[in-house]
Design a protein around this motif. Structure first.
Motif, PDB file in Angstrom:
ATOM      1  N   ILE A  69       8.607-104.662 -61.292  1.00 33.81           N
ATOM      2  CA  ILE A  69       8.337-104.304 -59.891  1.00 33.81           C
ATOM      3  C   ILE A  69       6.869-103.864 -59.767  1.00 33.81           C
ATOM      4  O   ILE A  69       6.450-102.920 -60.419  1.00 33.81           O
ATOM      5  CB  ILE A  69       9.257-103.135 -59.444  1.00 33.81           C
ATOM      6  CG1 ILE A  69      10.726-103.530 -59.581  1.00 33.81           C
ATOM      7  CG2 ILE A  69       8.922-102.677 -58.020  1.00 33.81           C
ATOM      8  CD1 ILE A  69      11.250-104.486 -58.544  1.00 33.81           C
ATOM      9  N   LYS A  76       9.827-101.206 -51.492  1.00 30.80           N
ATOM     10  CA  LYS A  76      10.663-101.768 -52.552  1.00 30.80           C
ATOM     11  C   LYS A  76      12.111-101.405 -52.247  1.00 30.80           C
ATOM     12  O   LYS A  76      12.361-100.406 -51.585  1.00 30.80           O
ATOM     13  CB  LYS A  76      10.278-101.158 -53.905  1.00 30.80           C
ATOM     14  CG  LYS A  76       8.848-101.431 -54.309  1.00 30.80           C
ATOM     15  CD  LYS A  76       8.254-100.222 -54.972  1.00 30.80           C
ATOM     16  CE  LYS A  76       6.790-100.448 -55.282  1.00 30.80           C
ATOM     17  NZ  LYS A  76       6.165 -99.182 -55.743  1.00 30.80           N
ATOM     18  N   TYR A  77      13.024-102.201 -52.751  1.00 31.49           N
ATOM     19  CA  TYR A  77      14.429-101.922 -52.502  1.00 31.49           C
ATOM     20  C   TYR A  77      15.241-101.850 -53.789  1.00 31.49           C
ATOM     21  O   TYR A  77      14.941-102.545 -54.770  1.00 31.49           O
ATOM     22  CB  TYR A  77      15.044-103.001 -51.614  1.00 31.49           C
ATOM     23  CG  TYR A  77      14.487-103.032 -50.217  1.00 31.49           C
ATOM     24  CD1 TYR A  77      14.851-102.049 -49.290  1.00 31.49           C
ATOM     25  CD2 TYR A  77      13.614-104.030 -49.822  1.00 31.49           C
ATOM     26  CE1 TYR A  77      14.336-102.080 -47.993  1.00 31.49           C
ATOM     27  CE2 TYR A  77      13.108-104.070 -48.533  1.00 31.49           C
ATOM     28  CZ  TYR A  77      13.468-103.090 -47.622  1.00 31.49           C
ATOM     29  OH  TYR A  77      12.963-103.114 -46.350  1.00 31.49           O
ATOM     30  N   ILE A 114      11.077 -96.773 -59.509  1.00 33.49           N
ATOM     31  CA  ILE A 114      10.276 -97.877 -58.946  1.00 33.49           C
ATOM     32  C   ILE A 114       9.591 -97.498 -57.633  1.00 33.49           C
ATOM     33  O   ILE A 114       8.808 -98.269 -57.096  1.00 33.49           O
ATOM     34  CB  ILE A 114      11.109 -99.168 -58.734  1.00 33.49           C
ATOM     35  CG1 ILE A 114      12.206 -98.953 -57.673  1.00 33.49           C
ATOM     36  CG2 ILE A 114      11.726 -99.642 -60.051  1.00 33.49           C
ATOM     37  CD1 ILE A 114      12.769-100.246 -57.115  1.00 33.49           C
ATOM     38  N   ALA A 116      11.250 -96.573 -54.580  1.00 31.67           N
ATOM     39  CA  ALA A 116      11.946 -97.142 -53.415  1.00 31.67           C
ATOM     40  C   ALA A 116      12.505 -96.021 -52.548  1.00 31.67           C
ATOM     41  O   ALA A 116      12.866 -94.955 -53.052  1.00 31.67           O
ATOM     42  CB  ALA A 116      13.072 -98.060 -53.871  1.00 31.67           C
ATOM     43  N   MET A 195      10.396-108.359 -50.159  1.00 30.19           N
ATOM     44  CA  MET A 195       9.840-107.224 -50.911  1.00 30.19           C
ATOM     45  C   MET A 195      10.422-107.154 -52.319  1.00 30.19           C
ATOM     46  O   MET A 195      11.549-107.587 -52.551  1.00 30.19           O
ATOM     47  CB  MET A 195      10.171-105.912 -50.171  1.00 30.19           C
ATOM     48  CG  MET A 195       9.575-105.833 -48.794  1.00 30.19           C
ATOM     49  SD  MET A 195       7.780-105.951 -48.901  1.00 30.19           S
ATOM     50  CE  MET A 195       7.368-106.284 -47.203  1.00 30.19           C
ATOM     51  N   PRO A 196       9.661-106.564 -53.252  1.00 26.27           N
ATOM     52  CA  PRO A 196      10.179-106.406 -54.613  1.00 26.27           C
ATOM     53  C   PRO A 196      11.504-105.642 -54.613  1.00 26.27           C
ATOM     54  O   PRO A 196      11.609-104.595 -53.977  1.00 26.27           O
ATOM     55  CB  PRO A 196       9.086-105.587 -55.313  1.00 26.27           C
ATOM     56  CG  PRO A 196       7.849-105.829 -54.521  1.00 26.27           C
ATOM     57  CD  PRO A 196       8.301-106.024 -53.109  1.00 26.27           C
ATOM     58  N   THR A 197      12.471-106.188 -55.307  1.00 25.51           N
ATOM     59  CA  THR A 197      13.826-105.640 -55.243  1.00 25.51           C
ATOM     60  C   THR A 197      14.473-105.638 -56.628  1.00 25.51           C
ATOM     61  O   THR A 197      14.405-106.628 -57.343  1.00 25.51           O
ATOM     62  CB  THR A 197      14.694-106.509 -54.295  1.00 25.51           C
ATOM     63  OG1 THR A 197      14.058-106.565 -53.016  1.00 25.51           O
ATOM     64  CG2 THR A 197      16.094-105.961 -54.143  1.00 25.51           C
TER      65      THR A 197
END
Ligand SMILES: Cc1cc2nc3c(=O)[nH]c(=O)nc-3n(C[C@H](O)[C@H](O)[C@H](O)COP(=O)(O)O)c2cc1C
Ligand code: SF4
Ligand code: FES
Lengths: 406, 149
Positions: A69, A76-77, A114, A116, A195-197
């Protein structure tokens, strides 16, 4: 039960999964507190060091996945995969029913690592009561401030096995048809709403609080070194104890069947066992003295998958069962790619013919060719795995097929 | 009838990806998604009708055909299959006088086939409006269904 090792399920039925207070009484949310005092990089390092590998089927190193990530992404999720559609599997439901707060805590630990602020739990449509339970559990955790400003929303699927595939799952949360995406980009780079997940399985998340509290070395020392920790298994078919167990990952499949499972029903002999749900390989009796961990299962041409253990006694008609499984995949194929859309259809057609006693030897040859094509050319894991139960049933029980040919 | 389609759909309109939740809400009210409701959903979510149709028909839980008050789903996945799902299905069909996929003439029951519903500790399994019934046998069918008469 003797032989089990309970970490996630230690307090099953002793605490109310909806109540954060109950969970805190047995040591809950201590891992998250600890994570919050650590640098995000350190948390990821710790998870990597524990060698926790995904419990959703692919066995990927969890800390490694998180490390992909990009730090500087604005949003982020964290997504929890509670789609659990693999036939014979209900362990994620059990985790929610017995220890839902550990799942929430695990997601919050991931969010801390991360960076989130929002998480989603994608729960299969067959579990409306679990959606209720989780919403109450989230409310309770929020009320006492355990999750701080990390928000978790539960979304309900609507009966599509393919939505367990992580990119199809993301499509479904976005309100689309649940068709898998081409990879790369992987969700870690471009996931939910671009989005980065991080997508992890329920059981993977539920391990995290215990890793943070007891340390990476402690976790890494349990079970098989290459796939440490415990695994929750669900037993079905011709078995005396059709229930769930949590075992260390070096536990032998034969002990699962004969010790915890209490042996084969009606004192019969074992014919085959299918591990990992309908997408798993059939394992003949001669191979059952194998540990259940990911790599050991792979070595015998099988897969741990979801941890479903489907036991068949000597009287069972393997061709008939493989035909039923072929129908499952024909029904669940999303139709996006040709090898799987057409392949699952033809596979079921040929299997039905053989099962009815109308098959020819060419049908078996064709099935084996089709199987190779599907494994190599399908877009997602569904089409790649669909022929495996069929192929392995032919490999290990060829005579059953021959007996049915016209 | 109670709420209008719009009233049912509106709470989800600003939720990202909320269309599936809106379909769930419609089905809760009607047991299927009426064509007018589908049109209304497309309008509210600002997508073409064809796309809304594509989404609704992708998921097996959503139906755009009228269904009965009680939806009986019979699991036929491998663990239920070996536990005798076909016998239970035959019993259901003969008790209700319909085939899988059909609705009784009085509009009470719809019978559907489905894959594993995650209650495999007690096979075979059927669900009635989402509620699981465990360890079902042909003999138990009249008693189970009498709860819904
Ligand atoms: C057809 C298909 C179905 C899947 N179903 C599930 C599922 O029900 N639950 C799950 O956790 N992973 C499922 N997976 C795997 C996910 O794509 C993904 O690898 C997993 O959620 C990652 O979590 P993990 O790293 O914690 O295992 C499925 C994959 C495929 C191809
Ligand atoms: S392999 Fe099957 S399920 Fe996966 S994308 Fe292709 S058609 Fe869809
Ligand atoms: S196999 Fe029928 S409920 Fe799981």
């Amino acid at each position: 039960m003797k032989g089990e090792k309970r970490i996630i399920l230690e307090y099953a039925d002793k605490i109310n999964p909806e109540k954060a207070e109950d969970y805190i009484k047995v040591g809950g949310y201590k891992g998250l507190e600890k994570a919050r005092r650590m640098k995000p990089k350190k948390i990821i390092e710790e998870v990597k060091k524990s060698n926790l590998r995904g419990r959703g089927g692919a066995g990927f190193n969890t800390g490694m996945k998180w490390s992909f990530i990009p730090e500087n992404a604005p949003i982020k999720y964290v997504v929890c995969n509670l789609d659990e559609g693999e036939p014979g599997t209900y362990k994620d439901r059990i985790i929610c029913e017995k220890n839902a707060q550990a799942l929430l805590e695990g997601m919050a630990i991931c969010a801390t690592a991360i960076g989130a602020e929002k998480g989603y739990i994608y729960c299969r449509g067959e579990y409306p009561y679990i959606v209720k339970l989780l919403n109450n559990a989230i409310k309770s955790a929020k009320e006492i401030g355990a999750l701080e400003d990390f928000d978790i929303e539960v979304r309900m699927g609507a009966g599509a096995y393919v939505c367990g595939e992580e990119t199809a799952l993301i499509e479904s949360i976005e309100g689309q048809r649940g068709e898998p995406r081409f990879k790369p980009p992987f969700p870690g780079v471009e996931g939910l709403w671009g989005m980065p997940t991080v997508v992890n399985n329920v059981e993977t998340f539920a391990c995290l609080p215990y890793i943070l509290v007891n340390g990476a070395e402690w976790f890494a020392s349990i079970g098989a070194p290459n796939y440490p920790g415990t695994k929750i298994l669900t037993l079905t078919g011709d078995i005396n104890n059709p229930t769930y167990f949590e075992v260390p990952t070096d536990y032998l499949l034969s002990d699962v069947i004969y010790e915890l499972g209490g042996g084969i029903k009606s004192g019969r002999e074992l014919k085959a066992v299918q591990v990992g749900g309908s997408s798993g390989a059939f394992i003949p009796k001669k191979n059952i003295d194998t540990p259940i961990d990911f790599d050991s299962m792979t070595k015998i041409g099988a897969s741990l998958g979801s941890g479903a253990v489907f036991v068949l006694d000597e009287t069972r008609d393997i061709v008939d069962i493989a035909t039923r499984i072929a129908k499952f995949f024909k029904h669940e194929s999303c139709g996006k790619c040709n090898p799987c859309r057409e392949g699952t259809f033809r596979m079921y057609e040929m299997m039905t013919r053989i099962n009815k006693g109308l098959g020819k030897p060419e049908d078996i040859e064709n099935i084996l060719v089709l199987s190779r094509v599907m494994q190599k050319a399908s877009l997602c894991g569904l089409g790649q795995a669909a022929p495996i139960p069929i192929e392995t049933s032919i490999k290990h029980f060829k005579s059953d097929y021959m007996a049915k040919l016209n | 009838m109670g709420k209008s389609f719009e009233e049912i759909i509106a709470p989800f309109k600003d939720k990202k990806g909320g269309i599936i939740e809106a379909f769930h809400a419609l089905q809760k009210e009607y047991n299927f998604i009426p064509q007018e409701a589908l049109k209304e959903t497309a309008r509210i979510f600002r997508i073409p009708e064809a796309e809304a149709y594509g989404i609704a028909t992708f998921y097996t839980h959503f139906s755009i055909e009228k269904r009965g008050k009680y939806i009986i789903r019979m699991c036929e996945s491998a663990p239920c299959h070996v536990a005798g799902a076909d016998k239970v299905l035959k019993a259901l069909e003969s008790y209700l006088g319909i085939k899988a996929g059909e609705t009784t003439p009085d509009g009470k029951f719809t019978l559907e086939l489905c894959e594993c519903v995650g209650q495999c500790q007690a096979t075979p399994v059927i669900t009635i409006n989402g509620e699981p019934e465990l360890n079902v046998t042909p003999e138990k069918i009249p008693q189970i269904l009498s709860k819904y008469e």
